[in-house]
Design a protein around this motif. Structure first.
Motif, PDB file in Angstrom:
ATOM      1  N   VAL A 194       0.697  -1.250   0.162  1.00  0.00           N
ATOM      2  CA  VAL A 194      -0.027   0.206  -0.001  1.00  0.00           C
ATOM      3  C   VAL A 194       1.005   1.182  -0.020  1.00  0.00           C
ATOM      4  N   VAL A 195       1.883   1.320   1.138  1.00  0.00           N
ATOM      5  CA  VAL A 195       2.734   2.538   0.950  1.00  0.00           C
ATOM      6  C   VAL A 195       3.361   2.830  -0.235  1.00  0.00           C
ATOM      7  N   PRO A 196       3.997   1.603  -0.762  1.00  0.00           N
ATOM      8  CA  PRO A 196       4.828   2.080  -1.989  1.00  0.00           C
ATOM      9  C   PRO A 196       3.993   2.186  -3.348  1.00  0.00           C
ATOM     10  N   ILE A 197       2.813   1.930  -3.413  1.00  0.00           N
ATOM     11  CA  ILE A 197       1.883   2.076  -4.494  1.00  0.00           C
ATOM     12  C   ILE A 197       1.469   3.833  -4.178  1.00  0.00           C
ATOM     13  N   THR A 257       3.325   5.658  -2.605  1.00  0.00           N
ATOM     14  CA  THR A 257       4.566   6.715  -3.050  1.00  0.00           C
ATOM     15  C   THR A 257       4.589   6.789  -4.494  1.00  0.00           C
ATOM     16  N   ILE A 258       4.412   5.820  -5.350  1.00  0.00           N
ATOM     17  CA  ILE A 258       4.326   6.169  -6.770  1.00  0.00           C
ATOM     18  C   ILE A 258       3.194   6.982  -7.312  1.00  0.00           C
TER      19      ILE A 258
END
Lengths: 280, 284
Positions: B25-28, B30-31
């Motif tokens: 969730v956090v990486p997406i 971030t994208i």
């Protein structure tokens, strides 16, 4: 199904199946053979003699990049991913037997983790670490990235397993005075052991072979698939095939180990199981 | 459920959920955030601009690449479906003993647990200019010149996709087929259906969930692939993910992120369309 003579449809389909198996394994067998190419041999047939030359070449680190180091990192990462995948999937599988708020959300997170392309997860984690000013490493960011790939498989397998699990065994244990932990330790885990080994197999092999999710998350030190990919662009000798033979060998060893231990558990169970209720 | 046991339930599911939150969730998110950032040759600059999307969507190259990726996905889907369905049908309805079913099923699935990169490499001695395929055809006199399109072409890309991902069709379709009540097939035969009619009117409809799951796997993997395209096309073909990877190697992170967001939306829309056909939770 009816017994007796098999019709032409059977033989046609059987031939198709055999062709597919050839298609599936043929290329791998080709590089297996070619990895024993003589020292002067090239990337294709004919074989110029038979030797272990390219395997020796592989273990001389200076010649072909950091094979030994990346191999070691991939093994450690694979084992860590395997252990964490088994424990977390099992634990979450237990939780999902009860209704709890947010269960739908967690389920869809797992599905999302499967269908969001690996490269996007890799990119996202890489960017996140960059924005936070952290260095990505194989044992932090890549580890997390691999878990997002292995955990959904583990969780879905646990769902399938618990759907077929007879809860009366647990009730019987509880009636006999077992604590919840004792029930899990001595009843649930032994019954589910073959499936847990299966989850472990997924955890290890998917991590050990993962490329895209490691790409932007592994940092300075490559894992094995990244190292192999790097080699394909600058190595044009059969040492590449020797590498392929060695890694495929490791995968097959792990698969065989998993299958043998599952069979062993089941044999042991059949031997030691109670014969209560079975007439002589 | 008592208060205590619901507390245990949350504790049991927390670690897994935490991994998904932190590494999915956090990486997406971030994208998505970075896709609005500005950048120059050395760094990314926090901002809120739409320029990354404008540059992406106004470039004809982007549209060509997306079309190419969708074309790969469609061709691969069709081939893996036809081959996978046939294999599953043979396993489920023509192999009679459970032991043989298990053995043949394992034969199909074992390559899934080995390295994809190695399996791609292993096509090279087969398809190359002096490879086995060309040598055999030359000797047989079928061709006079080695065929150039075998390796480093769209042909080899699709071939490797089929090689790697047919298994994702076989497993769920086989699973669906094994749940079909055999009495239904007998009923169809008694009612006068031919083997072919039974296949089309009974088996295929009952396999829809398996087909949908297999299709989701194959289509999402191909849409997000860049290794196969890069290795097997020898740099001659493009894919969306390859375009992203190129932007990344030029340190144009926000541009890559914008592309990632567009790709993600496209993938999710495709999956949502396929999900309409199946309730995945019923399949376990």
């Amino acid at each position: 199904m009816q017994h007796g003579r098999r019709g032409p449809a059977f033989w046609l389909l059987a031939a198709f199946f055999a062709l597919f198996v050839l298609f599936l394994y043929g290329p791998t067998l080709t590089i297996l053979v070619l990895s024993f190419q003589g020292p002067s041999g090239g990337l294709t047939f004919p074989m110029n003699g038979v030797s272990f030359y390219w395997f020796q070449n592989l273990f001389e680190a200076q010649l072909v990049g950091d094979f030994a180091g990346s191999f070691e990192r991939s093994l450690i990462l694979g084992i860590a991913t395997m252990l964490v995948t088994v424990v977390l999937s099992f634990s979450a599988g237990l939780a999902f037997r009860n209704r709890f708020r947010g269960s739908g959300f967690v389920f869809y997170l797992a599905i999302a983790s499967l269908i969001v392309p690996s490269i996007l997860i890799s990119l996202g984690i890489g960017l996140l670490f960059r924005v936070l000013g952290w260095d990505p490493t194989w044992y932090t960011s890549a580890f997390g990235a691999h878990l997002t790939w292995t955990l959904p498989f583990g969780l879905l397998i646990m769902f399938a397993v618990f759907n077929r699990f007879d809860r009366r065994y647990e009730e019987a244990a509880r009636d006999l005075g077992a604590t919840p932990w004792q029930t899990i330790r001595h009843v649930v885990i032994p019954i589910l052991l073959p499936s847990l080994i299966g989850v472990g197999l997924f955890g290890f092999t998917l991590s050990y072979d993962e490329f895209a999710r490691s790409l932007y998350t592994a940092g300075t030190f490559n894992t094995l698939p990244l190292e192999i990919y790097g080699m394909t662009t600058n190595i044009t000798t059969p040492v590449l095939y020797a590498l392929g033979t060695v890694t495929t060998g490791v995968s097959f060893l792990v698969i065989a180990l998993a299958l043998v231990s599952v069979t062993w558990v089941q044999r042991r169970r059949a031997r030691l199981g109670s014969d209560a209720g079975k007439a002589a | 459920m008592s208060r205590f046991s619901s507390w245990t339930t949350y504790l049991q599911v927390a670690p897994l959920s935490l991994v998904f939150l932190l590494f999915l969730v956090v990486p997406i998110a971030t994208i998505v955030v970075v896709s609005f950032f500005d950048y120059n040759t050395t760094q990314i600059i926090p901002a809120f601009i739409l320029q990354n999307y404008e540059e992406l969507l106004l470039s004809p190259v982007t549209w060509q690449t997306y079309l190419q990726t969708l074309e790969f996905a469609a061709i691969t889907w069709l081939l893996t479906f036809l081959i996978g369905f046939t294999l599953a049908y043979f396993l489920a309805f023509h192999v009679r003993t459970t032991t043989w079913q298990t053995v043949l099923f394992l034969v199909c699935t074992i390559p899934f647990w080995t390295s994809n990169v190695i399996r791609m490499i292993s096509w090279i001695p087969f398809l190359g200019r002096n490879g086995l395929a060309n040598m055999t055809l030359l000797k047989m006199g079928v061709i006079q010149q080695p065929l150039e399109f075998l390796l480093y072409s769209n042909f080899s890309v699709v071939l490797v996709y089929v090689h790697l991902y047919t298994l994702f069709m076989v497993v769920p379709i086989f699973n669906s087929m094994m749940r079909i009540d055999r009495a239904l097939l007998e009923a169809a035969r008694d009612a006068g259906a031919s083997g072919w009619q039974t296949l089309i009117n009974v088996i295929v409809p009952l396999c829809k969930p398996g087909i949908a799951i297999g299709s989701i796997f194959v289509v999402t993997i191909v849409m997000g692939d860049f290794v196969t395209v890069r290795m097997m096309s020898g740099g001659l073909s493009a894919s969306v993910a390859l375009m992203m990877a190129n932007a990344m190697s030029l340190l144009q992170y926000p541009a890559a992120a914008a592309n990632a967001v567009v790709l993600l939306i496209l993938v999710l829309m495709t999956v949502a369309a396929m999900m309409c056909m199946v309730d995945i939770r019923k399949e376990l």
